[in-house]
Each structure stands twice: as structure tokens, then as C-alpha cells.
Motif scaffolding. Structure first.
Motif, PDB file in Angstrom:
ATOM      1  N   CYS B 114       0.809  -1.221   0.000  1.00  0.00           N
ATOM      2  CA  CYS B 114       0.000   0.000   0.000  1.00  0.00           C
ATOM      3  C   CYS B 114       0.836   1.263   0.000  1.00  0.00           C
ATOM      4  O   CYS B 114       0.542   2.204  -0.746  1.00  0.00           O
ATOM      5  CB  CYS B 114      -0.956   0.013   1.193  1.00  0.00           C
ATOM      6  N   SER B 115       1.891   1.303   0.815  1.00  0.00           N
ATOM      7  CA  SER B 115       2.665   2.542   0.883  1.00  0.00           C
ATOM      8  C   SER B 115       3.368   2.827  -0.435  1.00  0.00           C
ATOM      9  O   SER B 115       3.555   3.984  -0.813  1.00  0.00           O
ATOM     10  CB  SER B 115       3.695   2.471   2.013  1.00  0.00           C
ATOM     11  N   LEU B 117       2.198   2.046  -3.485  1.00  0.00           N
ATOM     12  CA  LEU B 117       1.204   2.568  -4.414  1.00  0.00           C
ATOM     13  C   LEU B 117       0.862   4.009  -4.055  1.00  0.00           C
ATOM     14  O   LEU B 117       0.728   4.873  -4.934  1.00  0.00           O
ATOM     15  CB  LEU B 117      -0.062   1.706  -4.373  1.00  0.00           C
ATOM     16  N   ASP B 118       0.735   4.255  -2.765  1.00  0.00           N
ATOM     17  CA  ASP B 118       0.464   5.604  -2.265  1.00  0.00           C
ATOM     18  C   ASP B 118       1.553   6.560  -2.745  1.00  0.00           C
ATOM     19  O   ASP B 118       1.268   7.647  -3.262  1.00  0.00           O
ATOM     20  CB  ASP B 118       0.430   5.535  -0.730  1.00  0.00           C
TER      21      ASP B 118
END
Lengths: 629, 629
Positions: B114-115, B117-118
Motif C-alpha cells: 500500500c505505501s 502505491l500511495d
């Protein structure tokens, strides 16, 4: 706030939407849901099979499908207008994405399946919006963990701020007093610069705060230490993150210890407020759960599993615990695909994919449901199809439910035009989830033990790797038509069309020196359980002589409460033929289903080809009469 | 074709770009590369450690990082213009995404963090473009498998077309002659309709083909059978996929068997042409590989691993095989981060993150490299930073390489203004990859055995879970300052700053009844290998008395060729201090690095806090003199 579309909710408008969503749920007669995921399963061939038990199906989904991420949740509240005698629908489309909200927050990893992403993007799914604006969320255990971390961090900060240098982080005695860190030469210029800046700020500036430029964590540590020593009780220091995630210090002027404490308290409150915001979309799920309202979905088992795992608790290994957890969190669930495949609907409904179902229930003998979407909630759902947008799918699930429920109302005496969700006529469907592509068990029963139909006509066969469909057909030719369920290259289940022929199979086929081996299905399962050290959930082992009536099944105390659903009022007509339209939001499974069906057209050496050879009898093959209670 | 930007290549313009790309590579003096991935590692805390061996590092990356997907590849060809005495750069930015190109093609699953992609989306990465327009690809093994499948499918189609109904797919005898399938009642209307349509088409239409409406696989099977029987030798049937992946049949009129054969051949050729297109981006990588040109990257080990695994072959379990594979596919590799951290550069270069490096090498004593991007290839890279766009990062990697190489040229006699990539002065850097955050082994040597510095001053300690940093400091206080590498809650490595004190550690600390246990690093490794049944790659087990000179290491025959790189001309100055700027494209690791550095500020009870306590000596702690060859 713009509400032109169906209520599209991202992190930009989540806070202000929450009130509207909550109100809609509170007013709702029932709520429909739908989800979109980054993938369906881990292994190339769908490893779920037509002879799974619901328990096995749960475990297969747990293992093969739960590493994917739920990325869009559609929720539609259906509010009954008693005076107008019709429903108002309020659809909400939530983009959800668990980006870590701070450096301490969980940083999730998740799986994606290329064909699923390809499909979603072809349907117009906006991934940039998802990653940029998706609403973050924390499950209750994650929230708890974060809360504890924040509290611990606050404690330690207190101590380190007053005694810089090496502190034993657990707050215990400093067994190795080390004192402050000496500033390495390469940083001394930088540190001095900052000290001058802060001096200047305190002396000459009227601003309340001074933002320092971003620097490394080590430099920040040196600054905490140095500034804390140089300007005791004159400043408060705080780390913040900029837009591109770079960290920088903020210096706030304070007047004495009381002011420092006040600022610290403020900061700590901010931390908890930030945590509360980070709970995010979970708040919506909590509202739904606590409302106790009927939650309706279409072929909803996988949606349910994802919702539980993402927003509530880790999915349990134990199947029974899963059922309990589901009942706890969503006390009333209803699956429209099960409804559509059960009498009295199944004889009227040929294809129960969501889109086809909607068309079917708009026509005789059903009535198109009278539903309006109010101004501001996006009219276009009434006219335009937006298949595979979660809120739209949730919306039409509701339309299908209303039409089918009202159809049931006709059977009342006197007939009811509109059937309320709490009607006893709907009870047989409540808390039963459709079992996709399962030959003889139509649903998973969350309220009690699952159906356990006799499988005396099913055999487990092992054979050399060179064997093909035709070899199995030849072997079983004395017994009539068969249905093959391939397990792998060297084994399969074989089901007889003529159940009465089952008795003579072993007698006839079990001989010495054959290249194949045959046992009954029950025997195969029993051996498997013994090998794995597991018994059935009831503690009984499965035997060949198991009674065929579900009433005799294992948990006597539950016998009264257990209501089995009679999917047939007439002799069973299986809907599980190759002509089934692929399921909503399941194009990839559909593709595979189609693959396995077209033998001559495809290159598969093996596959579930039995169906094509006896399709003339497929429709009447399996008869599992059950009593209607 | 629009070429305004740096050449942005997606599937829309891939075919026509291929020629331009190939030409650029063929003209290049050297090529730079960079990749963007969907994530960095599987586990929350970076499990790579400062005392890894390069082999261990490879396995950790293999296990923890290779399930992520490479989604953007930047390639920049640097072409030397001899007359103008400067370089021309041609950057290409490829979006790559392995969507299955047919239903038979591999359907990949991959991990996301997630981080990451963020972060990517905050830098402007376009995920919609990636999934919609990313260039698909097949590795050589995948291509081979698809080719075989196509050939097999063609064979079977021949047979089934001429004998409809159940055919044993392996072409063997029909052991169970079943004949054609009877058409189920529910489909008979549909089938009849189609027959009429085809009749009409053959009789009245002048069109060459007739497209039928989409239908299920089973219906298509019935149609093949029915139409094949009704209109033998008059029509050719073919399945096609529409835009939304629905399958439909196309009926083509033919004149006799010869025409049928011709159409079949055409179709088969189409299948192979489609396969060739599906090889996609792999073609570019093959061109680079076969060119044998110098390939330059920055901190490139992970990029290399991903490139090999995505576009060439499955990454081997064996470290030695990995080295061989890398050498085979990219005979000449150079890592600018290693250059920057080696003499004579390291004393001039404080921070070797890509962005900082670029700024540094534009100033004294370096010269800003004279590079132009020609018209049509996107000038804006010359003026605007586009960090974390793969082509831009590749571009500035090349600028850094040129500046550093030219700096080396000053040391020649007579000094050279521009140093060609084939210069012997660059040889010590070739095929050595930077080892990130590894205390005493600066690089992975693809040409031979890795450096094996003495670690006599390193100990393995186990202790109760309640122990903290301070307890270890206290234990080792008689021996001076230490550096702690935490392995888990109950064990760590401890390295002495004063190496000469190492001899007395065990004598002093090993006693009966202590809550801790200590062994030497070497002993710990030896026990680990025995337990796992693995020896070193050379077949020797590691002993305490291992010679410290790398010249005596295990593979005598390679001694001549092995060139160790002297990262220091002067006493070693480790760059691996907490002040290191986080690496290019590695913000998440940087964040973690920063996390572990700030003890008092953070809530960590444990972490690599040793550095903060002896940072005044950190810079001079480790001395590993090596000979310059």
C-alpha cells in the motif's frame, strides 16, 4: 457538496457523507451490498469443485481468495415509503484503500490478479482515484493496536523530552547513563544554523510557529536534544509530515512549563483525533452491523468473507467460528441468487446472473419493482446500466429482491402487493448463502449444520495418468451415464446418473490387478479425515451407512431450529448445467466454466467433459427431494 | 506518431516504437535502466540486515521482494557523438503490464504494498494507463509453452472439425462412440434460429462473413456440430472475442475443402502472429541483452533481479546460478551507487541518493556532463525533475555516470576529458553491484566469489526477551563501544568498535549460569549451516581461523581474474551512517531507516539504536583495508 452522481464517496467527502449514509441506513427497510476485488483466486484453475462441502468451500476461499483486496464497496439503502407504497433507494459507491495513515500504521500487502484488473479497467474502474482518494480504514483490532501505540508513544515522549539523550525506552532505570549525543562534525554547521534561526525566531519574530526545513531522522534527534537544551521551556517541538511525506520539525513558542504541557496535550488529542479519522470506512460497516437490518447480496459469500476480514476481524480457521462471526456481525443476510434458484422462482428464472435476473423479474409473472432514487443521489442508475460498479450492482440486487419478494406475496391469502423484509415468507431464505457450482448442496446454512445429501452414487477413482474421459466412460459403461469431476491427472470423482446402479459398482469393478482403484465417496472422505486427524464438526465420522434424511444429522439439539430450504417443490431440476450464464462480477470464473465445457473446441486433454456427453439427461440427473418445512 | 514527451511507450504505440528503440540501443555507447515496482518487501520491518552476506541478501530479496510487479521500465540510450564530443540521450518510458492476451495465456498474480502505491500515485504515476495500455509480455519459457499449446490446439481442431461430437482429445480411438449431442429443448429454438440465419446468409447475402451474436461455450459447441452437419464444406467457423471479452462465432462462406483448408491455415498463422505480438516488451530486453552493451543502473540489484525474473527466466534458488544467469544475460553491468561510494569518489560525495548525486556531480571538482536530448524525444527532462518516473531516473543515472567516469579520466596520463565506457579505468566497477546497508561488504561480485571480511569482532548473543539496548551496552562495557544488530526479541549480533578487544570477550563473558549466551559470529554461522545441511558455495565450511585475505578464498582457478575493488584508498570511512540520504526510488526503506534511527523520538522498544549512542565514533569504526589491484 456535489451529489450529482450516485453518491460517490472518497476520502475527499467521507467525513461529510458519513451523516447522510448513517441516516439512510437508519431509515432503511433493508440494505444491499456488493464489492469489487483485485482478484478472485490464487490458482489458475478454479480449485473449488462441484462436490465440495460448504465447509470445504469456505476453506478453499479462505486459502485461495482472501489475499486479494476489496477496492470498492457498494451500499444501497432501500427505504420504504408507506404512503407512496414504494421504495426509495439511496446508493453509495465507496472507494476504499488502506493507505498507511502514519508511519506507524499497518502497511498492508495484497494480491492482484491481472485478468481482474484488466476487466475492471475495461468497465471504467478508476484506479488512480482509488489509490489517491480511496477511503482508508482500520479494523477494530488494528484500531486498538494503534491506540495502544499512541498511548505508549505519548508516555515515552514525556520522558525523553525532559531528559534528552539515550533513555531506556521502557522507562526503566538508565542502567547505562550515556548522556547527550555529541554532534558529529558534518552536522555541526546544520545544527548551528538551526539554532540561530530559532534564536532569531524567538527574539524577532511575531509568528507563533517556525517550520524548519525537512531533514533526516537523525538530524531531528540532534535538534530535539540541542534545541531542548538551548531553549528549555521556551519552545515546543513537533514532527510533521509534508505532502511528499518528508518530515520536518515545527517550533512553537511557549511561555513556561504550563504552556508546554498545554501544547503537548493538544498534540496528543490531535493524535487520537487522527486515529479516529483513520478508522474510516469501518465506521459505515459498523453502522450497518449495529442496525441489525436485513443485508441482501447476490451470490454473496465471497463479498461477506471480504467484508468480515477487511472491516471486522481476521477470518477464523474454524468453519463453525466463521458462521458464528457472520451471524454476530450481520444477524440477517439474504442471497438473491439463492432465491432465484429456489422454488417457486427457479422454474420461472432461467438465468440467475444479476443482469439477466433483473431483466427477467421486470416481466411477467413478476412485476417490475417501483423504486425511485431521490434527487441528489444520482438518477442515472434508473436509466443507464453501470454493471460492475459496486453501487449499481447493489442497487439492482435490491430491485431483484423486491420483485421476487413481492412475487412471494402473491401466494399469501389474501395476496400482498408488497412483501416487507420481515415477512415470514422470506424466513426460509434468511442466513443461507448460495453455493456456486455445487451439484447437490444449494446453500451454506449459517444458522446450523449444512445439508448433507447422500452421495452413495459417487465414487472416487484413481487411474494411470494416460487415462482420459473416454476411459472412465468405458469403465462405467455397465452403469449408464456418468458425471466426472477431475481432481488431478490421476484421480477423479465419478457420479452415476442412475443412482440405483450404485450398489453393484464396487462388486463389479473391484478386482485384483486392475490399473484403477475405486472406493465410495464416503470412504474416501473418511480416510482423508483420519489422515488429517480431523473429524466432522459434529464429532462423528462419516460412514457409508449414513442416513439420507437431514433430520437425523448430528446435532440433535439444533433439530428444531434447523430449517432446510426446499429448493424444489417438484422433482429436482438442476440449474448447474453448462448453459448457466456466468455470474455477476465473475467473468473470469465464467470464462473458465466455458473453457471446461467446450472440449472439442479447446485443447484440454482432460476436463469436466462428462456434462457434454450426457447433457440430454443432465437436466434430470440429480434428484434430491427434501421436505418443505 | 506523437513524440513530444520523453518517448512514452504503451501498447498503443509499441509496435512502431520498437524500431526506434532498437536503433537507439544499437547506436548506444552505454544504456541506463531503472524500474518502478508495486512494492519493496513482504515483511513490515526490512528483514535485510547490515551483517548479511551478499548470498544471504540475494535469498532475502528472492523471498521477500520478487512477488511484486515491475510496472514501469525506464531505458535511456546514451549515444556518443564523436564530432560534437558529447552524448545524445534517448530516454524511453515503458508501461508494462502482463494482461493475459488470450484465455490460454498465463494469468499472473502479483503482490502490492500500500505505501508504495500511495507513493507512486503521489508522484503522478498513472495506474489507469498502466492497466489499460501497459505493454504485455511473455518470457521465453512462457512463449515456448504458448507455442506448444497453439500447435496442440491446431492439431485437435483439425480432427474435431471433421468428426463432431465426443472425440477423445488425444486423437486416439473413440473407445466409447457417442455420436453427436442431442440438442436440449431449451436451446432448440436458438439453434434453429441460427441455422435459418446461416441459410439466409449463404443464399441471399453477398458478405463474406456473418458474425453471430455472443453465446455460451456450450451453445457454440452445439452450433459447431449442427452447422457443420447442415452445411458441410460450405462454411468455415471460427470463435472470436469481442471488446468486453464475450465470445461469438464467425461464419465464413467457403467453396469446398480447399477453401476450408486455406482459411484454417490463415487462422493458424494469425494465432502465431498474435503470439509474437504478445511477446511484447520482452523484445526490448532481448535487444539490450544481445547488444552486449554496458548497462548502468543506480543501486541496481533489485532492478536487475526483477528484469531477469520478469523477462527472462525464473530466478534460481542457487546464488551461483543467479550470478551466472546475470552474467549471461547482461555481460556488462555497472552500478553508479557503488562508484559513488568508492574512492576516489566517496570523499567528494557526501550523499549518494540519485537526486543528490546529480547535484553533486554538476559541481567542482566534477564537471556537469554535456548531454542533449534530441528533438522528438522529450526536451523537458533537461529542465524539469521527474523523479520516480523510470525514464527520468534512468536519464539522470546516465548523467551521473558520465560525470564520474570523466572525473576518472583526469587521473589518466595524459588526462582524458571524456572517458569511454570501455575504458580500463572503469573495469574495477564492472559487474559489481552495490550492497545497501551492509556494514563491511560494499558490493556483490558477479564475476567471482564475494568479499569475505573478517568478522572476528562480531558476536552472536541470545538473552531474555526483557533485555534492551542498555543491557547489551552494559554487558559489553568492558570492551568499549558496540554496534547492535537486532535479529529478534531474544538475539542479536554485537560488533565491537575496538576490534583488538575481541580476543578477550568470550574469556570474560562466557560463564555458567548467565541469562545470556555468546558465540562468535563465525561459530554461529557454522552451526547454522550444519543445521540446514548447507555448505558455502565453495564447499568449505566457514571456520574461525578463516584467512582474512580474499586472495586465499576458495576458487583458486578464478584467482587471476578476480579483482577486488578497493573502496578505500585511505583508511575506511563507512558511508553507512544514519545520515545517509535515503536511496532513490526507495522512500519506504528510507522511512524505515529513519524509524530505526530515532530511538527517543519513536516508540520502538528495540531497534538498531547502537548507532545513535556511538555516532561520534561511527565514522571511524570499521576498518577493512583492501589492496588495490
Amino acid at each position: 457538496m456535489r451529489l450529482a452522481r450516485e453518491m460517490e464517496v472518497t476520502r475527499k467527502n467521507f467525513e461529510e457523507s458519513l451523516e447522510i449514509v448513517t441516516k439512510a441506513i437508519e431509515e432503511a427497510s433493508f440494505i444491499t451490498i456488493d464489492g469489487e476485488f483485485t482478484g478472485l483466486n490464487v490458482s489458475g484453475s478454479s480449485h473449488t469443485g462441484p462436490l465440495d462441502t460448504p465447509e470445504e468451500r469456505y476453506h478453499k476461499l479462505l486459502e485461495g481468495s482472501t489475499d486479494f483486496l476489496l477496492i470498492q464497496v457498494g451500499i444501497c439503502a432501500f427505504i420504504y415509503d408507506g404512503s407512496a407504497k414504494r421504495y426509495t433507494a439511496k446508493p453509495f459507491n465507496f472507494y476504499v484503500f488502506p493507505r498507511p495513515y502514519t508511519r506507524h500504521a499497518p502497511d498492508r500487502r495484497f494480491l492482484c490478479q491481472c485478468s481482474s484488473l484488466d476487466f475492471l479497467v475495461s468497465q471504467g474502474f478508476d484506479f488512480n482515484k482509488l489509490f489517491r482518494e480511496g477511503i482508508s480504514y482500520l479494523s477494530p483490532p488494528e484500531e486498538k493496536r494503534m491506540r495502544e501505540e499512541i498511548e505508549q508513544r505519548h508516555q515515552q515522549h514525556q520522558m525523553s523530552f525532559y531528559s534528552p539523550g539515550l533513555t531506556s525506552p521502557d522507562g526503566g532505570e538508565q542502567t547505562v547513563p550515556k548522556g547527550p549525543i555529541a554532534i558529529p562534525e558534518e552536522h555541526s554547521e546544520f545544527i548551528n544554523n538551526i539554532c540561530c534561526k530559532v534564536e532569531d525566531f524567538l527574539t524577532n519574530s511575531e509568528d507563533e510557529t517556525l517550520e524548519l526545513m525537512p531533514c533526516t531522522a537523525f538530524q531531528r534527534k540532534l535538534l530535539y536534544q540541542t534545541l531542548g537544551t538551548k531553549f528549555p521551556q521556551e519552545i515546543h517541538l513537533q514532527s510533521k509530515s509534508g505532502e511528499k511525506n518528508q518530515r520536518f520539525l515545527v517550533v512553537t513558542r511557549v511561555k513556561g512549563e504550563g504552556d508546554i504541557k498545554k501544547k503537548e496535550d493538544q498534540k496528543q488529542q490531535e493524535d487520537f483525533a487522527e486515529l479516529d479519522r483513520a478508522v474510516g470506512f469501518t465506521k459505515v460497516m459498523k453502522v450497518i452491523s449495529q442496525s441489525g437490518k436485513l443485508v441482501v447480496g447476490h451470490n454473496m459469500l465471497l463479498d461477506l468473507i471480504h467484508l468480515l476480514g477487511h472491516f471486522f476481524y481476521p477470518l477464523p480457521e474454524s468453519y463453525e467460528e466463521f458462521k458464528l462471526m457472520a451471524r454476530c456481525i450481520f444477524p440477517r443476510l439474504l442471497d438473491t441468487k439463492l432465491m432465484a434458484n429456489t422454488q417457486p422462482f427457479k422454474e420461472k428464472i432461467l438465468m440467475s446472473g444479476l443482469s439477466d435476473l433483473k431483466k427477467t423479474v421486470e416481466q411477467e409473472p413478476f412485476c417490475k419493482s417501483d423504486v425511485v432514487i431521490p434527487e441528489g443521489f444520482g438518477h442515472h442508475y434508473m436509466e443507464t446500466e453501470q454493471l460492475h460498479e459496486a453501487a449499481y450492482d447493489a442497487f439492482i440486487t435490491g430491485l431483484c429482491f423486491i420483485s421476487m419478494a413481492n412475487y412471494l406475496g402473491k401466494f399469501q391469502d389474501p395476496p400482498a402487493g408488497i412483501l416487507p423484509p420481515a415477512s415470514p415468507l422470506l424466513e426460509p431464505f434468511v442466513n443461507k448463502l448460495f453455493m456456486m457450482r455445487l451439484i447437490d448442496i444449494p446453500y451454506m446454512d449459517l444458522t446450523g449444520p449444512d445439508l448433507k445429501p447422500t452421495r452413495d452414487h459417487v465414487f472416487h477413482v484413481t487411474f494411470p495418468a494416460t487415462w482420459r474421459t473416454s476411459d472412465l466412460f468405458q469403465l462405467f459403461s455397465p452403469f449408464g451415464n456418468i458425471h466426472i469431476t477431475w481432481l488431478d491427472d490421476v484421480s477423479s470423482f465419478v457420479s452415476l446418473a442412475k443412482k440405483e446402479a450404485a450398489d453393484s459398482v464396487l462388486k463389479t469393478l473391484c478386482k485384483k490387478g486392475t490399473p484403477y482403484r475405486i472406493t465410495t465417496y464416503d470412504e474416501f472422505k473418511r480416510r482423508g479425515k483420519e489422515k488429517n486427524g480431523r473429524l466432522t464438526s459434529s464429532g462423528h465420522s462419516v460412514s457409508k451407512k449414513r442416513p439420507s434424511s437431514s433430520e437425523d444429522v448430528d446435532i440433535p439439539s439444533k433439530k428444531q431450529k434447523q430449517k432446510s430450504l426446499n429448493v424444489n417443490a417438484a422433482p429436482f431440476q438442476s440449474k448447474l448445467t453448462p448453459t448457466n450464464t456466468p455470474e455477476k462480477a465473475d467473468p473470469e470464473s465464467a470464462a473458465r466454466e466455458e473453457e471446461s465445457m467446450s472440449t472439442a473446441e479447446e485443447e484440454q486433454g482432460k476436463g469436466d467433459t462428462g456434462t457434454s456427453s450426457e447433457v440430454d439427461k443432465a437436466e434430470k440427473m440429480f434428484e434430491v427431494p427434501e421436505t418443505w418445512e
